[in-house]
Design a protein around this motif. Sequence first.
Motif, PDB file in Angstrom:
ATOM      1  N   ASP A  13       0.806  -1.215   0.000  1.00  0.00           N
ATOM      2  CA  ASP A  13       0.000   0.000   0.000  1.00  0.00           C
ATOM      3  C   ASP A  13       0.839   1.265   0.000  1.00  0.00           C
TER       4      ASP A  13
ATOM      5  N   THR B 166      -0.922  -0.678  10.555  1.00  0.00           N
ATOM      6  CA  THR B 166      -0.340  -0.165   9.321  1.00  0.00           C
ATOM      7  C   THR B 166       1.171  -0.089   9.463  1.00  0.00           C
TER       8      THR B 166
ATOM      9  N   VAL C 122       2.089  -5.433   5.867  1.00  0.00           N
ATOM     10  CA  VAL C 122       2.626  -4.886   7.111  1.00  0.00           C
ATOM     11  C   VAL C 122       3.645  -5.851   7.709  1.00  0.00           C
TER      12      VAL C 122
END
Length: 1281
Positions: free
Chosen positions: A343, A682, A726
């Motif tokens: 991401d 995250t 992550v």
Amino acid sequence: MLLNLLSRDGCILRHRLQETAWTRGCAMAVKECKNVDGKRITIGDVTGQITKPKDLHLVPQKYVNYAQDGTAQLAQTALHHLRWMLQKDSLKQNMFLLGGPGPLRRQLVMQFLEITERELEYVALTRDTTESDLKERREILSKSAQYHYQAAVRAALYGRVLVLDGIEHAERNVLPVLNNLLENREMHLESGKFLMAPEQYDKLLQAANPKLTLQDVLQVLYPFQSLLMPDQQKRVKELLTSISLQHMSTQSVQRISSQAQDDFVDVYLDEVHLRMPCGSTALLNRNFVDLPYQRQVLATLVQSYAIGDVCLLGERGVGKLTLTKQLLRLLHQSPELMMLYEDMTSSDLLQQRITNEEGDTIWRDSPLVRAAKTGSVAVLNGLHRLHKSTAAVLQRIVHDRELQLCDGTTLLRQDRYQELLRQGFNRRQLTERNVLPIPDSFRIVALGELPKRGDSKPNWLTPELLSMFLYQELRPLQQSEEQELIMKLCGLVPPEMLQLLTLAQLLRSSKNALLHGLAERLSTRRLLKVGRRLKAYPSSNPNYVCQILQDIFLIKFMPSLTRTALEQAIKQAGIDFSCNMGQTCDWNQKQISVVHNKLLIGKTLMQLPEKSLEQQSKVPSTLFYEMPQHVMLLEHLLQDYLIGEHLLLVGNQGVGKNKLVDRLLELMRRPREYLQLHRDTTVHSLTVQSTLRDGKVVFEDSVLVKAVKTGHTLVIDEADKAPLNVSCILRTLGESGDMLLSDGRRILPHGASATTPNCIETHSDFRLIVLANRPGFPFLGNDFFAAVGDVFSCHAIENPTPDSEMYLLKRYGPSVPNKTLRMLVNAFGELRTLADEGLLNYPYSTREVVSIVRHLERYPQDDMCELIGNVLDFDRYQPEALQQVTQVLTKHGLLIEAYAKDELQSLRNQRQLQLSIQQNSGLDVSGSKLGKFDQNNEPHVGGNTWAGGSGGRDTEGLGGKGGPFRLDKGHNVYQLSDDEKADIPEKIKRAAREMNRKAFEEKLQEIKMSAHDHRLYAQLIEPNRKPVQQLRAILEAVQTKSKERQWQKYQTQGELDDTRLIEGITGEKNIYKRRSEANPWADYALTKPNRLKLVVDVSGSMYRFNGYDRRLDRESEAVLMVIEAFDGYEKKIAYDIVGHSGEGWDLPFVNMGSVPKNDKERFDIIRMMRAHSQFCWSGDNTVKAAREACTTLGAELNYDNGIVVVLSDANLARYRILPKDLALSLACGEPKVKGYVIFIGSLAEEADKIKTEMPVGQSYVCMDLTKLPQILQQIFTSSLF
């Protein structure tokens, strides 16, 4: 499944209030308080202390009615429940109340809190509940961000009772954030604070605290061998041959050397001389072993590097990063390491907005931009993870050596910058205009993993990426090369190591997709870890190599199909795997002792350090009984810890992973930092914590950074709950000790020169210990072990052996009879075996048994059926599972028939309870009838007027009494109790049954199915109701994992996004994030269904030999089982059914998208199958049917995974069909389509003989249809999970 996993994960004892069609949950976490005024409460024979509340307004009121004399007026049913709750409260155990819809559970909780004068913290859970709703929420006050405690934290801090209402509504992986609070009374808060158990806190207070051929050049420019499938590679090679471009062997390089002079470095590849610009510093890599193959790859890399940017491709653990470091050492270059993740945004690749000391927003350069400005090398690790749209940002800097940054700066290629100088600009003027040069020494070295065979994900090597880099593939080392490497780094190679090297090569060269996929787990990196361990701690134990393989592959947790294939490969490698991995010969000889400040576990010795008072405060303390199996595990963990390895513990829930780690750190006197991952974790929150203070964004150290600085041990729990992108951030930290933080700082390994302010040198004592649940079904977490496990020293944590479990239970329940303990051990041991075989969904752990024994120790008079029922309450709503569990428990002498028959209330009624507090001062049925039809379909609760109501009487509906038949109109169900439903006059029951039969006959006429047809259908389906439910549970697991919602960033409402605080200061609106269904327009969100084609045998032999072994009957039942089980899952697994016989090989019975919708349509399919088998011409088309099914399925585009299952009798020899021909036909669709055959009929031993001649895991023999779900589960778990 959600309720099942969440409750067992948190060690919450369950208590069933009443049986309904579905359940709701209500959990309580209780903290101990001290009694001040001597008030007590007694319910029956259970007494508890009452503590005066500090905040009286938080104590529930008016939930209990009192008589004029002050006596509480409560029903006996309520008193029994309250007595159980008081027991659990006195044991300091958390509670889970199960029951039907309505206020009963909540009222019981409020009554309990009122009579015990306990303060309440209440949370109503929904699918939108996030971690911040449970722990801390951040608000902006006076231009500064402040943390505000939420219910769970307030309850923990102030000794209140936390009530979680509606657990069934919460999304998966939300509630595990509370695991450590529930189990150990510990919790890490985002504000940096740490909650610990009161006992541990009190203890602290008391302590006062070369040369290239044309073929090589083509491979560098177009790595087709890495990019294309085997058939596509063949076509490319044919093209090269047609243009006379033959492969020529590359001349090997014997020596590579370099010498730096000023701003250039001279590199010599034998007599070939290359000069290129260099940096000012050289990276040291003293551990590089100069193998001929590695030297050849390095020589190719040097030549590619001299031309432009390069990308090194290879499987995990083959040495990509090691080779890159050696390349930079030769070229006298310093790296800017940058870990890429899924991401990551385009701005993350270039610059990040921050605030300076005055609160003004500025832009911080990423490692890529820093390298471009300084002329160093940007190492982009994990190029395969980067989204293709994000990777497009690299095109301009790679192709043109130009870049426009977010802060307005323009970076130009050196010659273009020089042209501006020649046109009259000077350097100062260009700098003022934010124009800077990119030195010629700047390069990008990207590292990426090879695309996997058969992966449903799109190939990450897109045409755009192929044009950016010069590619070099790094293959795994051959056995002789690995042996030489281990010899030079670890010394002598013991026999166990030679066996592992043989196995590694066998897996890498295997054509079996299952085995080839396992080769990464035995990578060169992993073999080096084993080599270092064998060098430091050699063992003569014959089981040692078995334990090593168990930890490397997690064999115990593998699907049966994969495990069988691996065990055959292990045997083929010459390894005796018949040893018992759960037993070792010297268990009883291993002891733990601390003498003269030295820790001794078994034969492993450690000098204990002296710790400061602050460090001692973070050393965990836990109740731990030293059973032999865990002592052995502690010794292995200690050995890996001492040789500098980071640890990964993988196992089922409740097997003691946390206990083992805490006890190890306690024995070593090592301070611990604790971090629990969850679905909302995250990359940003893992590395730093950002907050707003005085109008400025301030980055504070996360627990991870604190542990790195101080040398504490970082324990990361629930690692499988976090997104894989992550978790992959931990790879670089565990692999090389290098990690880039979100605030721009960089963690460097111990011994590196961290002199600049933005660098943090890792403390020599820092270690990572990661805990994760087993991959796959039933926990459905992310496969952390497959993604990151190769950089850790892995340990599989299993349930204790029977003897070890007995040892443990005797410590928890010294007064519980040994006979009772032995029954519990044997019964739960068999339940775990059934779970391993796929017959049960949940693997019952030691945690459940310990909870039972603790209760028996404290309350020995309680009935065993009710006590075990607390553990099995969730299985009550899966009758087939409950029946199976009950049979096992009864077999071992645990009499729980009362629970299984729902007779607990009768047992409770036999015992009258009284409540005392010591202190200083219905409608009857009238007859069955047809209700009115409501055209508006409004919900009707109670009454006896409308059809399709709920909880009423006389008319058709659900949940009521006295109605003629059930009718579901799609509304919520309000269930009357079984006692009330049974209390109906016999006359009205007879009338209801007559109306029921009449309505049933009308329904059969409606679907044109006679009563005779219905009886025949029932004979086929009724014996298989239980296997159908088992198969549906497996399909539910596939569906459950796909329901996860995702974080959508750049929203104008929702949760505040920590990474966009600065944008919020500047006035931007889209600074929030919220969970929602994936964007249907996103390429990654186009989830396709899995695809199944069932090929059934309707040849004449099926009908002919049905009287011999019921093969046609079994096949009919199997087809019905699949149809019944797949009902409702068509959007997730699309299927069709075709047949084969002497007349054809693609006879349609069920077309995809047109599945049968009722019993008549299903029965018609069976009748067509049997009629065809009766009247068809003789012959066999099994091989052709299998080949056509796999081929046609492989040509379809709208699915993720394809499975072909052929049902057939083993009548191949009659038609001179060889097993190898059948195997080839099933493999013709690989890797996209997996083919399997299940023999359900055989003359003599023909089926077993065919199975032995086919590849492992491709064929099965099923003469007992109850085993079919187990076989299908093995197929699904190997192909879909």
